[in-house]
Design a protein around this motif. Structure first.
Motif, mmCIF file in Angstrom:
data_model
loop_
_atom_site.group_PDB
_atom_site.id
_atom_site.type_symbol
_atom_site.label_atom_id
_atom_site.label_comp_id
_atom_site.label_asym_id
_atom_site.label_seq_id
_atom_site.Cartn_x
_atom_site.Cartn_y
_atom_site.Cartn_z
ATOM 1 N N HIS A 115 0.828 -1.210 0.000
ATOM 2 C CA HIS A 115 0.000 0.000 0.000
ATOM 3 C C HIS A 115 0.859 1.255 0.000
ATOM 4 C CE1 HIS A 115 -4.193 -1.190 0.132
ATOM 5 N NE2 HIS A 115 -3.831 -2.232 0.851
ATOM 6 N N TYR A 116 1.935 1.237 0.747
ATOM 7 C CA TYR A 116 2.801 2.418 0.798
ATOM 8 C C TYR A 116 3.530 2.603 -0.534
ATOM 9 C CZ TYR A 116 6.380 5.718 1.954
ATOM 10 O OH TYR A 116 7.197 6.819 1.935
ATOM 11 N N GLU A 117 4.169 1.559 -1.019
ATOM 12 C CA GLU A 117 5.028 1.698 -2.200
ATOM 13 C C GLU A 117 4.257 1.954 -3.484
ATOM 14 O OE1 GLU A 117 7.770 -1.565 -2.232
ATOM 15 O OE2 GLU A 117 8.964 -0.630 -0.631
ATOM 16 N N ARG A 118 3.006 1.517 -3.561
ATOM 17 C CA ARG A 118 2.256 1.790 -4.787
ATOM 18 C C ARG A 118 1.908 3.265 -4.914
ATOM 19 N NH1 ARG A 118 -3.924 0.034 -4.539
ATOM 20 N NH2 ARG A 118 -4.458 1.015 -2.577
ATOM 21 N N LYS A 119 1.949 3.988 -3.802
ATOM 22 C CA LYS A 119 1.687 5.426 -3.830
ATOM 23 C C LYS A 119 2.957 6.260 -3.702
ATOM 24 C CE LYS A 119 -2.824 4.835 -1.695
ATOM 25 N NZ LYS A 119 -3.662 5.118 -0.520
#
Length: 101
Positions: free
Chosen positions: A87-91
């Motif tokens: 979730h963090y890295e996709r944004k």
């Protein structure tokens, strides 16, 4: 926090524990702008006072959601580390693709 730390320079020791936790956990204070400290009020910061107050409101809301979730299911488990990372890295990651313009 030990009794000696509390009796000494309490504010310094609290800050030291926050910095030490960020270092040990590999967190960046510019990315994670809030922290809960046991037996203490939450700490938040930002690029300015307005951002710090916003982050405080977000932290209070997240804490409320966690409290309600545990009330619904006392055996609720923490999110998997791989899901949190996704979730963090996709944004925000190097190859961000979600919510980008």
């Amino acid at each position: 926090m030990s009794d000696d730390m509390i009796a000494g320079n309490y504010e310094y020791q609290t800050g030291y524990q926050i910095i030490n936790h960020f270092r040990e956990a590999g967190l960046n204070h510019e990315e994670v702008q809030m922290i809960l400290v046991g037996n203490h009020a939450p700490f938040t910061w930002g690029k300015d006072g307005k951002q710090a107050v916003y982050n405080a409101a977000v932290l209070e809301y997240v804490a409320e959601l966690a409290f309600l979730s545990e009330g619904i299911n006392p055996q609720i488990e923490r999110l998997k580390a791989s899901l949190i990372k996704k979730h963090y890295e996709r944004k925000h990651g190097n190859n961000a693709y979600y919510g980008q313009q």
